[in-house]
Design a protein around this motif. Structure first.
Motif, PDB file in Angstrom:
ATOM      1  N   GLN A 119      62.181  14.690 -17.764  1.00 44.24           N
ATOM      2  CA  GLN A 119      60.235  14.373 -18.028  1.00 44.24           C
ATOM      3  C   GLN A 119      59.969  12.744 -17.358  1.00 44.24           C
ATOM      4  O   GLN A 119      59.187  12.419 -16.468  1.00 44.24           O
ATOM      5  N   ASN A 120      60.624  12.123 -18.087  1.00 40.07           N
ATOM      6  CA  ASN A 120      60.580  10.584 -18.132  1.00 40.07           C
ATOM      7  C   ASN A 120      61.445  10.398 -17.273  1.00 40.07           C
ATOM      8  O   ASN A 120      60.938   9.361 -15.640  1.00 40.07           O
ATOM      9  N   GLY A 121      62.858  11.254 -16.641  1.00 40.96           N
ATOM     10  CA  GLY A 121      63.508  11.054 -15.106  1.00 40.96           C
ATOM     11  C   GLY A 121      62.554  10.938 -14.490  1.00 40.96           C
ATOM     12  O   GLY A 121      62.311  10.526 -12.891  1.00 40.96           O
ATOM     13  N   MET A 122      61.637  11.531 -13.729  1.00 44.81           N
ATOM     14  CA  MET A 122      60.413  12.662 -12.879  1.00 44.81           C
ATOM     15  C   MET A 122      59.882  11.588 -13.340  1.00 44.81           C
ATOM     16  O   MET A 122      59.309  10.883 -11.698  1.00 44.81           O
ATOM     17  N   VAL A 123      59.034  10.787 -13.403  1.00 43.98           N
ATOM     18  CA  VAL A 123      58.355   9.777 -13.602  1.00 43.98           C
ATOM     19  C   VAL A 123      59.030   8.470 -13.418  1.00 43.98           C
ATOM     20  O   VAL A 123      57.830   8.213 -11.860  1.00 43.98           O
ATOM     21  N   MET A 124      60.477   7.897 -13.600  1.00 42.06           N
ATOM     22  CA  MET A 124      60.970   7.323 -12.651  1.00 42.06           C
ATOM     23  C   MET A 124      60.953   7.335 -11.179  1.00 42.06           C
ATOM     24  O   MET A 124      60.870   6.985 -10.474  1.00 42.06           O
ATOM     25  N   GLY A 125      61.392   8.813 -10.659  1.00 46.13           N
ATOM     26  CA  GLY A 125      61.266   8.764  -9.754  1.00 46.13           C
ATOM     27  C   GLY A 125      60.079   9.088  -9.275  1.00 46.13           C
ATOM     28  O   GLY A 125      59.832   8.122  -7.668  1.00 46.13           O
ATOM     29  N   ARG A 126      58.925   8.853  -9.484  1.00 45.95           N
ATOM     30  CA  ARG A 126      57.547   9.181  -8.748  1.00 45.95           C
ATOM     31  C   ARG A 126      57.143   8.153  -8.933  1.00 45.95           C
ATOM     32  O   ARG A 126      56.728   7.688  -7.853  1.00 45.95           O
ATOM     33  N   GLU A 127      57.555   6.873  -9.743  1.00 47.85           N
ATOM     34  CA  GLU A 127      57.148   5.359  -9.486  1.00 47.85           C
ATOM     35  C   GLU A 127      57.923   5.059  -8.605  1.00 47.85           C
ATOM     36  O   GLU A 127      56.833   4.317  -7.945  1.00 47.85           O
ATOM     37  N   ALA A 128      58.625   4.932  -7.853  1.00 46.86           N
ATOM     38  CA  ALA A 128      60.180   4.836  -7.401  1.00 46.86           C
ATOM     39  C   ALA A 128      59.064   5.390  -5.624  1.00 46.86           C
ATOM     40  O   ALA A 128      58.782   4.353  -4.790  1.00 46.86           O
ATOM     41  N   ARG A 129      59.274   6.179  -5.668  1.00 45.34           N
ATOM     42  CA  ARG A 129      58.577   6.966  -4.366  1.00 45.34           C
ATOM     43  C   ARG A 129      57.178   5.770  -4.235  1.00 45.34           C
ATOM     44  O   ARG A 129      56.654   5.492  -2.996  1.00 45.34           O
ATOM     45  N   SER A 130      56.302   5.707  -4.977  1.00 47.20           N
ATOM     46  CA  SER A 130      55.430   5.142  -5.454  1.00 47.20           C
ATOM     47  C   SER A 130      54.677   4.451  -4.512  1.00 47.20           C
ATOM     48  O   SER A 130      54.356   3.521  -3.625  1.00 47.20           O
ATOM     49  N   LEU A 131      56.013   3.383  -5.097  1.00 49.98           N
ATOM     50  CA  LEU A 131      56.435   2.099  -4.466  1.00 49.98           C
ATOM     51  C   LEU A 131      58.065   1.445  -3.330  1.00 49.98           C
ATOM     52  O   LEU A 131      57.965  -0.064  -3.950  1.00 49.98           O
ATOM     53  N   GLY A 132      57.618   2.430  -2.883  1.00 53.83           N
ATOM     54  CA  GLY A 132      58.941   2.485  -2.038  1.00 53.83           C
ATOM     55  C   GLY A 132      60.244   1.837  -2.315  1.00 53.83           C
ATOM     56  O   GLY A 132      60.383   1.194  -1.364  1.00 53.83           O
ATOM     57  N   ILE A 133      60.618   2.879  -3.177  1.00 53.62           N
ATOM     58  CA  ILE A 133      62.097   1.916  -3.884  1.00 53.62           C
ATOM     59  C   ILE A 133      62.476   3.566  -3.349  1.00 53.62           C
ATOM     60  O   ILE A 133      62.607   4.534  -3.740  1.00 53.62           O
ATOM     61  N   ASP A 134      64.074   3.340  -3.382  1.00 51.29           N
ATOM     62  CA  ASP A 134      65.025   4.585  -2.721  1.00 51.29           C
ATOM     63  C   ASP A 134      66.087   4.815  -3.846  1.00 51.29           C
ATOM     64  O   ASP A 134      66.756   6.225  -3.665  1.00 51.29           O
ATOM     65  N   VAL A 135      66.610   3.552  -4.530  1.00 47.58           N
ATOM     66  CA  VAL A 135      67.661   3.614  -5.866  1.00 47.58           C
ATOM     67  C   VAL A 135      66.652   3.015  -6.828  1.00 47.58           C
ATOM     68  O   VAL A 135      67.074   1.490  -7.000  1.00 47.58           O
ATOM     69  N   VAL A 136      66.775   3.768  -7.741  1.00 45.98           N
ATOM     70  CA  VAL A 136      66.474   3.577  -8.868  1.00 45.98           C
ATOM     71  C   VAL A 136      67.872   3.262 -10.270  1.00 45.98           C
ATOM     72  O   VAL A 136      68.847   4.112 -10.451  1.00 45.98           O
ATOM     73  N   LEU A 137      68.006   1.720 -10.701  1.00 45.77           N
ATOM     74  CA  LEU A 137      69.260   1.455 -11.115  1.00 45.77           C
ATOM     75  C   LEU A 137      68.827   1.765 -12.449  1.00 45.77           C
ATOM     76  O   LEU A 137      68.913   1.473 -13.836  1.00 45.77           O
ATOM     77  N   GLN A 138      68.994   2.864 -12.806  1.00 46.15           N
ATOM     78  CA  GLN A 138      69.183   3.622 -14.592  1.00 46.15           C
ATOM     79  C   GLN A 138      69.615   5.411 -14.446  1.00 46.15           C
ATOM     80  O   GLN A 138      69.653   6.212 -13.066  1.00 46.15           O
ATOM     81  N   PRO A 139      70.239   5.869 -15.071  1.00 45.99           N
ATOM     82  CA  PRO A 139      70.343   5.670 -16.442  1.00 45.99           C
ATOM     83  C   PRO A 139      70.785   4.352 -16.878  1.00 45.99           C
ATOM     84  O   PRO A 139      72.620   4.702 -16.487  1.00 45.99           O
ATOM     85  N   PHE A 140      70.389   4.014 -17.722  1.00 43.38           N
ATOM     86  CA  PHE A 140      71.843   2.894 -17.965  1.00 43.38           C
ATOM     87  C   PHE A 140      72.822   4.150 -20.035  1.00 43.38           C
ATOM     88  O   PHE A 140      71.943   4.346 -20.528  1.00 43.38           O
ATOM     89  N   ILE A 141      73.615   4.106 -19.559  1.00 38.92           N
ATOM     90  CA  ILE A 141      74.824   5.390 -20.784  1.00 38.92           C
ATOM     91  C   ILE A 141      75.603   4.559 -20.978  1.00 38.92           C
ATOM     92  O   ILE A 141      76.809   5.192 -21.386  1.00 38.92           O
ATOM     93  N   ASN A 142      75.780   3.435 -21.372  1.00 39.68           N
ATOM     94  CA  ASN A 142      76.350   2.876 -22.297  1.00 39.68           C
ATOM     95  C   ASN A 142      76.219   2.945 -23.715  1.00 39.68           C
ATOM     96  O   ASN A 142      74.872   3.462 -24.235  1.00 39.68           O
ATOM     97  N   ILE A 143      77.037   2.507 -24.752  1.00 37.46           N
ATOM     98  CA  ILE A 143      77.243   3.591 -26.362  1.00 37.46           C
ATOM     99  C   ILE A 143      76.594   1.991 -27.030  1.00 37.46           C
ATOM    100  O   ILE A 143      77.121   0.735 -26.304  1.00 37.46           O
TER     101      ILE A 143
END
Length: 901
Positions: A119-143
């Motif tokens: 669901q949080n990923g979907m929010v990121m995707g929706r925000e990206a669409r709203s703000l005219g963004i194609d690539v979201v630089l996430q998730p951060f999956i280091n340890i």
């Protein structure tokens, strides 16, 4: 990307412009499993060399269209191949238009809920669409292996399975909105060191493992990291990029460099596809710092100007009064350019071929086609954000992330008698600690940020609640009687058009009905009369403008927005203090020792390109004010039945709270036996006062809606079920990376090398191996109810994995969630030369149960979890013999076990 990492190197990346066009929302688009490869090949065949380069080298977006995002890819307009915009998180989106602040990544991890992560990923995707963004630089999956790592707060915790599963769920959510996700940072970016050594078994089993989950989830792209790994730089490491990522894992997307992480054009031969930021604007401070390697044409103009540290000084802010030990910029720590050869020269001498460039461009085109961008399914205009839908996810996540660490005498949830005589103490009681620290994340919408105090009063309207701020971060305007110029009252104002006037105070805000016109450029000069010697806290507060302040001729501070650097050229309210002012201004807070008498004062504002009214205010807190506020907080605590103290961190805590917060809890607990602590932190901290308080509730950095989530959890309208995604040690030296007996593991390392010599024993695995008792175990968290486990069964799956079934009953009186966790024991007969953890997490779930309700839960374990990476065969191997599986509610509370053959 760079962000808080630049605590050491003092850098950030970005640019900006804002366009808002109200149009109908676009339909969601799910990427296809595979692209039309014939179409991709046809397009490549039509392209010139330079057009192919425009698919693998970042460029400068036209100013009229620029949204202040982190990166831009020009595309090939002639062939209708669109440009791409890349925007930072996590979490959320950082452009010049403020986006909603989501729960911090560590809080998302604490939910142990794949649904919440998706669901949080979907929010990121929706925000990206709203703000005219194609690539979201996430998730951060280091340890999260080193608590002192400046970016640790961005991780999903210390366990590779939890990290991989949660990161993959976010990818699925974001990409379901037709937006590309870019997993980062590959690989070994788990320390502040730039020179990392990891043995092959550990590399595969711990640090690469989350990226393999990302690839299984269909991630479009991966960002390689700044550090060297076992010698070569991660962005030019053919072992990790080609052998592991491409050949072993089967990744088909494109690899982007972290911003400024390319140090040789030859990196393209070793697995790198795209250079970012690529071309840098000539007026950017980074023009002198970031070399463009993927350049085939001779650059226009002369050599870039010399690096000016003053240009970068405001980007990360300076030390706030509660954090006086913050280090300055260390530009020398960041790896600099090594190979001067250009792409043009390398093509001429044959060390790079056009076929290699074509292959890199092909991977980018492949993902463009897969996501429908070649068919016009991307969106570069700005449309309204889906505020309410996003807010519902943010609040639910913040509620699910709540971890109840202590609850003596069931003091929580608050009872009627508590609400009849309650005091809340601390600035994050009055304001929600939405984001903790400004970095590569959504700055949040201040108009949505309702604090826990206001939320409690709304949800419990009959409660009698007193509020004591103790540490007043907004302060009060400096009185007119203390400001003068040339022996006259007031400060002398000089505007850019030459007009001069006098202002009695510096308070030009909408709150004061006196905001200045957009794009104002003004300087105020005069003197500040200090009534007595002491440490004064001066607060330069601004929005819609940039501001700087000097005292006695020395710059004291400046706002963080800097042209050509930080995302949008505009000032965000949460940029410099973690908490904005109570009326939504950015807040540059500095402590300064002043003697009694007059001190030269100068304040300057300049355009931040937002086009918003310019607001500027100079507030302060005198030593006497601070003493009075602290005394008022203790008096309120003493007279109340129950005291709730809110504590916060803004920067990496390094196992400590900023300022005098520990002393505050000690003193409140000494006068009130019913003291409850609410934490808004990102990592473990020392809690010397723990035995003296009744309850501790960890709420993380919960996002814009976190005040509601906190209030509901305190009231029992939300039953906390979050679990710790890391081990909470009793002391910093208990962790393997900060064990003084092993300096090679630290960020400083030995002889410039940081070696992860703990191997696979990261986090709780180390504590189990060394028989160290943690303060709170990985996976631990209390509840307002309790659960019973029974009927555990383990069954081998045909593919070599397993399933575990368990019956769980809510044996309490209130509805609640439980988080069953399955751990795999090490094999009884361990192969020689192979390292095993005593036990490791292999599966988890989260379920909701009504009082007296029971459910059977089935958890799936992947075949890989039973295997180890063999360094002798360079392959995954299944050890012989039976294995024991245990299940429970934390890594140290394992209730049942079963054996599988």
């Amino acid at each position: 990307m760079i962000a808080k990492r630049f605590e050491k190197i003092g850098l950030f990346i970005s640019l900006c412009f804002m366009v808002v066009v109200p149009i109908a929302s676009y339909a969601q688009a799910v990427p296809t499993e595979r692209a039309d490869e014939a179409r991709v090949d046809r397009l490549l065949h039509q392209m010139t060399l330079e057009e192919k380069m425009n698919l693998i080298r970042g460029g400068v977006e036209p100013e009229a269209e620029y949204q202040g995002q982190a990166g831009y890819l020009p595309g090939v307009p002639r062939l209708h191949v669109p440009s791409l915009r890349f925007a930072d998180g996590p979490p959320g989106l950082l452009t010049r238009i403020p986006a909603q602040a989501e729960t911090a990544t560590m809080g998302v991890a604490a939910t142990f809920s794949l649904r919440d992560a998706e669901q949080n990923g979907m929010v990121m995707g929706r925000e990206a669409r709203s703000l005219g963004i194609d690539v979201v630089l996430q998730p951060f999956i280091n340890i999260d292996r080193d608590l002192t790592f400046a970016r640790g707060y961005n991780t999903f915790g210390e366990d590779p399975v939890l990290t991989g599963k949660m990161g993959a769920a976010e990818i699925r959510g974001a990409q379901s909105q037709g937006v590309m996700a870019q997993a980062k940072h590959y690989v070994g970016y788990d320390t502040d060191s730039y020179n990392v050594f990891i043995d092959p078994q550990t590399l595969h089993e711990v640090y690469v493992a989350p990226f393999e989950e990302a690839v299984r989830a269909g991630v479009s792209s991966i960002m390689c990291s700044y550090n060297r790994l076992n010698g070569p730089f991660a962005c030019g490491n053919d072992n990790t990029l080609k052998t592991i990522l491409r050949d072993q894992i089967g990744f088909r997307g494109f690899v982007t460099s972290d911003w400024g992480a390319v140090h040789s054009v030859q990196f393209i031969n070793r697995g790198l596809d795209m250079e970012m930021p690529g071309e840098v604007p000539a007026d950017s401070p980074f023009a002198a710092f970031m070399h463009t390697f993927f350049r085939t044409a001779t650059p226009a103009g002369g050599a870039p100007r010399e690096l000016n540290a003053d240009d970068l000084a405001g980007i990360l802010g300076g030390s706030i009064p509660e954090e006086p030990r913050k280090q300055g910029l260390d530009l020398g720590a960041f790896p600099r350019d090594a190979d001067p050869k250009t792409m043009k020269e390398s093509l001429q001498d044959g060390s790079i071929t056009e076929a290699t460039i074509t292959q890199a461009a092909r991977r980018v085109l492949y993902e463009m086609d897969r996501f429908g961008y070649l068919d016009g399914k991307q969106k570069h205009i700005v449309t309204p954000q889906d505020i309410e839908a996003n807010a519902a996810v943010i609040e639910k996540t913040a509620e699910d992330a709540a971890v109840l660490l202590k609850n003596d005498d069931h003091v929580l949830p608050l009872k009627a008698e508590d609400l009849a005589d309650l005091v809340l103490i601390g600035p994050t009681a009055g304001q929600v600690a939405a984001i903790g620290t400004f970095g590569e994340r959504s700055p949040g919408l201040t108009e949505r940020q309702v604090g826990p105090l206001a939320a409690l009063r709304k949800l419990a309207p009959n409660a009698k609640i007193v509020y004591a701020v103790d540490d007043d971060m907004t302060g009060t305007p400096i009185p007119a009687g203390l400001l003068s110029h040339d022996g006259q009252r007031g400060l002398l104002r000089a505007e850019s058009n030459g007009k001069k006037s006098v202002d009695p105070v510096l308070d030009f805000t909408q709150t004061n009905h006196s905001a200045l016109p957009p794009n104002s450029a003004i300087t105020w000069k005069g003197e500040l009369s200090v009534p007595a010697d002491g440490e004064y806290w001066l607060y330069l507060q601004a929005i819609g403008t940039r501001g700087r302040i000097w005292v006695d001729g020395k710059e004291l501070g400046r706002t963080g927005a800097t042209k050509g650097t930080v995302h949008g050229d505009i000032q965000h309210a949460s940029q410099d203090n973690g908490l904005p002012t109570t009326d939504g201004l950015d807040n540059v807070r500095r402590a300064i020792q002043l003697t009694r008498g007059a001190h030269a004062l100068s304040v300057e504002i300049s355009s931040d390109t937002s086009g918003a009214p310019a607001q500027i205010r100079l507030n302060w807190m005198t030593p006497e004010m601070r003493t009075a506020n602290h005394a008022a907080a203790l008096a309120a605590a003493k007279s109340a039945r129950t005291a709730v103290v809110f504590l916060w961190t803004r920067d990496k805590p390094s196992f400590e709270l900023p300022g005098e917060q520990n002393r505050l809890v000690e003193e409140v607990a000494a006068v009130n036996p019913n003291t409850i602590v609410v934490l808004n932190t990102s990592q473990a901290i020392d809690m010397p006062w723990l035995p003296k308080v009744k309850a501790v509730l960890e709420m993380w950095w919960p996002g814009d809606e976190g005040g509601w989530a906190t209030a509901k959890t305190l009231l029992g309208q939300n039953n906390p079920a979050g679990r710790l995604p890391f081990t909470w040690a009793k002391q910093l030296t208990d962790y393997p990376a900060t064990d003084p007996a092993h300096p090679e593991r630290s960020a400083k390392g030995v002889d410039g090398k940081t070696t992860f010599s703990e191997g696979v024993l990261v986090g709780y695995r180390w504590f189990d191996e060394r028989k160290i008792d943690p303060l709170f175990a990985f996976g631990e968290g209390l509840s307002y109810t309790h659960f019973e486990y029974s009927d555990m069964k383990a069954t081998k799956s045909p593919d070599g994995g397993a399933t575990v079934s368990i019956r769980i009953k809510n044996a309490g009186r209130v509805v609640g969630d439980e988080v069953p966790q399955v751990y795999l024991e090490a094999p009884k007969d361990r192969p020689a030369g192979v390292q095993f953890a005593e036990r490791k997490l292999v599966a988890f779930d989260r379920l909701t149960l009504e009082p007296n309700e029971s459910k059977e839960v089935t958890l799936r374990i992947q075949p890989r979890q039973f295997q180890y990476w063999s360094t002798s065969t360079n392959a995954w191997v299944l050890p012989a013999g039976s294995r024991t599986l245990k299940i429970g509610s934390s890594s140290r509370d394992l209730k049942l076990e079963a054996t599988i053959h």
